[in-house]
Design a protein around this motif. Structure first.
Motif, PDB file in Angstrom:
ATOM      1  N   LEU A   1       0.753  -1.459   0.143  1.00  0.00           N
ATOM      2  CA  LEU A   1      -0.011   0.171   0.083  1.00  0.00           C
ATOM      3  C   LEU A   1       0.735   1.318   0.003  1.00  0.00           C
ATOM      4  CD1 LEU A   1      -2.910  -1.033   2.420  1.00  0.00           C
ATOM      5  CD2 LEU A   1      -2.950  -0.709  -0.006  1.00  0.00           C
ATOM      6  N   ILE A   2       2.158   1.391   0.834  1.00  0.00           N
ATOM      7  CA  ILE A   2       2.960   2.369   0.888  1.00  0.00           C
ATOM      8  C   ILE A   2       3.434   2.634  -0.593  1.00  0.00           C
ATOM      9  CG2 ILE A   2       4.979   3.342   1.828  1.00  0.00           C
ATOM     10  CD1 ILE A   2       4.191   1.937   4.319  1.00  0.00           C
ATOM     11  N   TYR A   3       3.988   1.590  -1.157  1.00  0.00           N
ATOM     12  CA  TYR A   3       4.762   1.773  -2.411  1.00  0.00           C
ATOM     13  C   TYR A   3       3.386   2.097  -3.508  1.00  0.00           C
ATOM     14  CZ  TYR A   3       9.327  -0.416  -1.668  1.00  0.00           C
ATOM     15  OH  TYR A   3      10.415  -0.507  -1.082  1.00  0.00           O
ATOM     16  N   PHE A   4       2.263   1.651  -3.587  1.00  0.00           N
ATOM     17  CA  PHE A   4       1.171   2.129  -4.443  1.00  0.00           C
ATOM     18  C   PHE A   4       0.948   3.484  -4.082  1.00  0.00           C
ATOM     19  CE2 PHE A   4      -3.332   3.180  -4.859  1.00  0.00           C
ATOM     20  CZ  PHE A   4      -3.335   2.874  -6.122  1.00  0.00           C
ATOM     21  N   VAL A   5       0.847   4.067  -2.986  1.00  0.00           N
ATOM     22  CA  VAL A   5       0.503   5.693  -2.711  1.00  0.00           C
ATOM     23  C   VAL A   5       1.801   6.218  -3.304  1.00  0.00           C
ATOM     24  CG1 VAL A   5       0.589   7.301  -1.002  1.00  0.00           C
ATOM     25  CG2 VAL A   5      -0.804   5.293  -0.823  1.00  0.00           C
ATOM     26  N   LEU A   6       2.923   5.757  -3.144  1.00  0.00           N
ATOM     27  CA  LEU A   6       4.140   6.489  -3.762  1.00  0.00           C
ATOM     28  C   LEU A   6       4.027   6.545  -5.324  1.00  0.00           C
ATOM     29  CD1 LEU A   6       7.123   5.425  -1.382  1.00  0.00           C
ATOM     30  CD2 LEU A   6       5.771   7.595  -1.526  1.00  0.00           C
ATOM     31  N   ALA A   7       3.894   5.468  -5.870  1.00  0.00           N
ATOM     32  CA  ALA A   7       3.874   5.288  -7.068  1.00  0.00           C
ATOM     33  C   ALA A   7       2.772   6.382  -7.922  1.00  0.00           C
ATOM     34  CB  ALA A   7       3.384   3.746  -7.623  1.00  0.00           C
ATOM     35  N   TRP A   8       1.661   6.451  -7.194  1.00  0.00           N
ATOM     36  CA  TRP A   8       0.508   7.286  -7.334  1.00  0.00           C
ATOM     37  C   TRP A   8       0.827   8.752  -7.553  1.00  0.00           C
ATOM     38  CZ3 TRP A   8      -2.755  10.713  -4.685  1.00  0.00           C
ATOM     39  CH2 TRP A   8      -3.817  11.252  -5.429  1.00  0.00           C
ATOM     40  N   LEU A   9       1.449   8.969  -6.616  1.00  0.00           N
ATOM     41  CA  LEU A   9       1.876  10.627  -6.453  1.00  0.00           C
ATOM     42  C   LEU A   9       2.835  10.787  -7.473  1.00  0.00           C
ATOM     43  CD1 LEU A   9       2.403  10.708  -2.589  1.00  0.00           C
ATOM     44  CD2 LEU A   9       0.590  11.655  -3.869  1.00  0.00           C
ATOM     45  N   ILE A  10       3.713   9.873  -8.016  1.00  0.00           N
ATOM     46  CA  ILE A  10       4.746  10.036  -9.009  1.00  0.00           C
ATOM     47  C   ILE A  10       3.909  10.158 -10.272  1.00  0.00           C
ATOM     48  CG2 ILE A  10       6.279   9.151 -10.446  1.00  0.00           C
ATOM     49  CD1 ILE A  10       7.617   7.704  -7.951  1.00  0.00           C
ATOM     50  N   GLN A  11       2.787   9.222 -10.602  1.00  0.00           N
ATOM     51  CA  GLN A  11       1.975   9.674 -11.634  1.00  0.00           C
ATOM     52  C   GLN A  11       1.234  10.905 -11.885  1.00  0.00           C
ATOM     53  OE1 GLN A  11       1.802   7.234 -14.456  1.00  0.00           O
ATOM     54  NE2 GLN A  11       1.142   9.126 -15.244  1.00  0.00           N
ATOM     55  N   VAL A  12       0.813  11.322 -10.563  1.00  0.00           N
ATOM     56  CA  VAL A  12      -0.025  12.579 -10.384  1.00  0.00           C
ATOM     57  C   VAL A  12       1.046  13.555 -10.747  1.00  0.00           C
ATOM     58  CG1 VAL A  12      -1.020  14.306  -8.916  1.00  0.00           C
ATOM     59  CG2 VAL A  12      -1.589  11.758  -8.960  1.00  0.00           C
ATOM     60  N   GLY A  13       2.079  13.642 -10.394  1.00  0.00           N
ATOM     61  CA  GLY A  13       3.147  14.635 -10.710  1.00  0.00           C
ATOM     62  C   GLY A  13       3.525  14.778 -12.059  1.00  0.00           C
ATOM     63  N   MET A  14       3.837  13.801 -12.707  1.00  0.00           N
ATOM     64  CA  MET A  14       4.247  13.597 -14.044  1.00  0.00           C
ATOM     65  C   MET A  14       3.072  13.870 -14.952  1.00  0.00           C
ATOM     66  SD  MET A  14       7.301  12.780 -14.075  1.00  0.00           S
ATOM     67  CE  MET A  14       7.980  12.158 -15.773  1.00  0.00           C
ATOM     68  N   ASP A  15       1.674  13.521 -14.794  1.00  0.00           N
ATOM     69  CA  ASP A  15       0.758  14.060 -15.332  1.00  0.00           C
ATOM     70  C   ASP A  15       0.668  15.513 -15.285  1.00  0.00           C
ATOM     71  OD1 ASP A  15      -0.200  11.562 -16.089  1.00  0.00           O
ATOM     72  OD2 ASP A  15      -1.526  11.325 -14.598  1.00  0.00           O
ATOM     73  N   ALA A  16       0.911  16.049 -14.232  1.00  0.00           N
ATOM     74  CA  ALA A  16       0.818  17.802 -14.159  1.00  0.00           C
ATOM     75  C   ALA A  16       2.099  18.249 -14.998  1.00  0.00           C
ATOM     76  CB  ALA A  16       1.058  18.040 -12.865  1.00  0.00           C
ATOM     77  N   LEU A  17       3.130  17.547 -15.042  1.00  0.00           N
ATOM     78  CA  LEU A  17       4.138  18.054 -15.790  1.00  0.00           C
ATOM     79  C   LEU A  17       3.939  17.885 -17.495  1.00  0.00           C
ATOM     80  CD1 LEU A  17       6.951  19.177 -15.350  1.00  0.00           C
ATOM     81  CD2 LEU A  17       7.919  16.766 -15.788  1.00  0.00           C
ATOM     82  N   GLU A  18       3.380  16.996 -17.781  1.00  0.00           N
ATOM     83  CA  GLU A  18       2.731  16.652 -19.219  1.00  0.00           C
ATOM     84  C   GLU A  18       1.949  17.845 -19.653  1.00  0.00           C
ATOM     85  OE1 GLU A  18       1.068  13.506 -22.083  1.00  0.00           O
ATOM     86  OE2 GLU A  18       1.155  13.257 -19.869  1.00  0.00           O
ATOM     87  N   ARG A  19       1.012  18.306 -18.649  1.00  0.00           N
ATOM     88  CA  ARG A  19      -0.036  19.101 -18.899  1.00  0.00           C
ATOM     89  C   ARG A  19       0.716  20.284 -19.169  1.00  0.00           C
ATOM     90  NH1 ARG A  19      -3.207  16.565 -14.966  1.00  0.00           N
ATOM     91  NH2 ARG A  19      -2.475  18.045 -13.730  1.00  0.00           N
ATOM     92  N   GLN A  20       1.854  20.964 -18.324  1.00  0.00           N
ATOM     93  CA  GLN A  20       2.190  21.992 -18.333  1.00  0.00           C
ATOM     94  C   GLN A  20       3.184  22.215 -19.678  1.00  0.00           C
ATOM     95  OE1 GLN A  20       5.721  22.454 -15.696  1.00  0.00           O
ATOM     96  NE2 GLN A  20       5.484  24.546 -15.389  1.00  0.00           N
ATOM     97  N   ALA A  21       3.753  21.107 -19.996  1.00  0.00           N
ATOM     98  CA  ALA A  21       4.497  20.942 -21.319  1.00  0.00           C
ATOM     99  C   ALA A  21       3.674  21.151 -22.606  1.00  0.00           C
ATOM    100  CB  ALA A  21       5.316  19.537 -21.447  1.00  0.00           C
ATOM    101  N   LYS A  22       2.524  20.689 -22.544  1.00  0.00           N
ATOM    102  CA  LYS A  22       1.408  20.840 -23.589  1.00  0.00           C
ATOM    103  C   LYS A  22       1.010  22.315 -23.611  1.00  0.00           C
ATOM    104  CE  LYS A  22      -0.208  16.223 -23.890  1.00  0.00           C
ATOM    105  NZ  LYS A  22      -1.575  15.340 -23.607  1.00  0.00           N
ATOM    106  N   ARG A  23       0.980  23.039 -22.481  1.00  0.00           N
ATOM    107  CA  ARG A  23       0.200  24.262 -22.387  1.00  0.00           C
ATOM    108  C   ARG A  23       1.622  25.352 -22.916  1.00  0.00           C
ATOM    109  NH1 ARG A  23      -1.781  22.926 -17.402  1.00  0.00           N
ATOM    110  NH2 ARG A  23      -0.111  23.872 -16.251  1.00  0.00           N
TER     111      ARG A  23
END
Length: 246
Positions: free
Chosen positions: A195-217
């Protein structure tokens, strides 16, 4: 279950210490991965063979050898060969950065090559220097393309930090093993770890999604139509390149 939760609460400080080590490995390895990936990825695209060939050799070497063996080499062999003693945490970060940096370099290379040919031609028509052409026009578009694949590799890097326990680092994986010994319950202990590893992986994915949206903008291409617009006509490529370079 109540007894196990009580043991978990008492063990929380040790679990937190292990989590901090895992976070240090992940963040340090991720930063190193990005730097190595950009250097080697662009190196493989260099027009001169004395840059492209060594870059390819380094990438294939670290992709073709085991992360665990690399970790052992930095920890056990490097002090013998170079008489340099690295801290276990440094060895872990170095091995993770080089291993996943090699994989990520292929992502950088392929993403840059997938930028439409019209963009390259338009950038050359603007009479930009090779460096400005790459970093003002080509790389920003390639960056938006490579982020999803880099996100996957960053999550893989997080999970790869578990091997650090083999070189005496008391990371999250190591602390979960100690928790199993204290509770005597394998299912409970490793479920907590999952569960701890899952939460960390989810946070990474959220951060990378935000980075992708910024790159597109930044490219003026918000929304899902990025790839379609990047594959536009040759005439559109010139206008897009001028917009990015402006």
């Amino acid at each position: 279950m109540g007894e196990r939760l009580t043991t978990l609460a008492d063990f929380a400080p040790q679990l937190w210490d292990g989590l901090l080590v895992t976070l240090q490995l992940t963040i340090g390895g991720a930063l190193g991965t990005v730097v190595i990936a950009i250097v080697l990825g662009l190196g493989m695209l260099a027009p001169t063979r004395w840059i492209s060939v060594p870059s390819r050799v380094v990438v294939e070497f670290f992709r073709g050898t085991s992360l665990l063996v690399q970790l052992f080499w930095f920890f056990y062999v490097l002090p013998i060969v170079l008489d340099v003693n690295l801290e276990p945490l440094t060895c872990g970060i170095l091995a993770l950065a080089l291993n996943y940096g090699a994989y990520s370099a292929e992502v950088v290379r392929s993403s840059i090559e997938n930028v439409p040919k019209g963009q390259w031609e338009a950038a050359m028509a603007l009479s930009l220097s090779p460096a400005r052409r790459m970093f003002r026009v080509i790389f920003p578009q390639g960056w938006a393309l490579m982020i999803p694949s880099l996100a996957t590799l960053q999550i893989q890097l997080l999970k790869g930090t578990a091997v650090a326990s083999f070189i005496t680092l008391q990371d999250l994986n190591d602390r979960v093993g100690v928790l199993r010994q204290q509770t005597g319950d394998t299912l409970f202990s490793y479920t907590v770890g999952l569960l701890i590893y899952f939460v960390l992986a989810w946070l990474i994915q959220v951060g990378m999604d935000a980075l992708e949206r910024q790159a597109k903008r930044r490219l003026g291409r918000g929304g899902p139509g990025l790839l379609a617009r990047l594959r536009g006509t040759r005439g559109q490529g010139g206008a897009q390149a001028k917009e990015v370079a402006a």
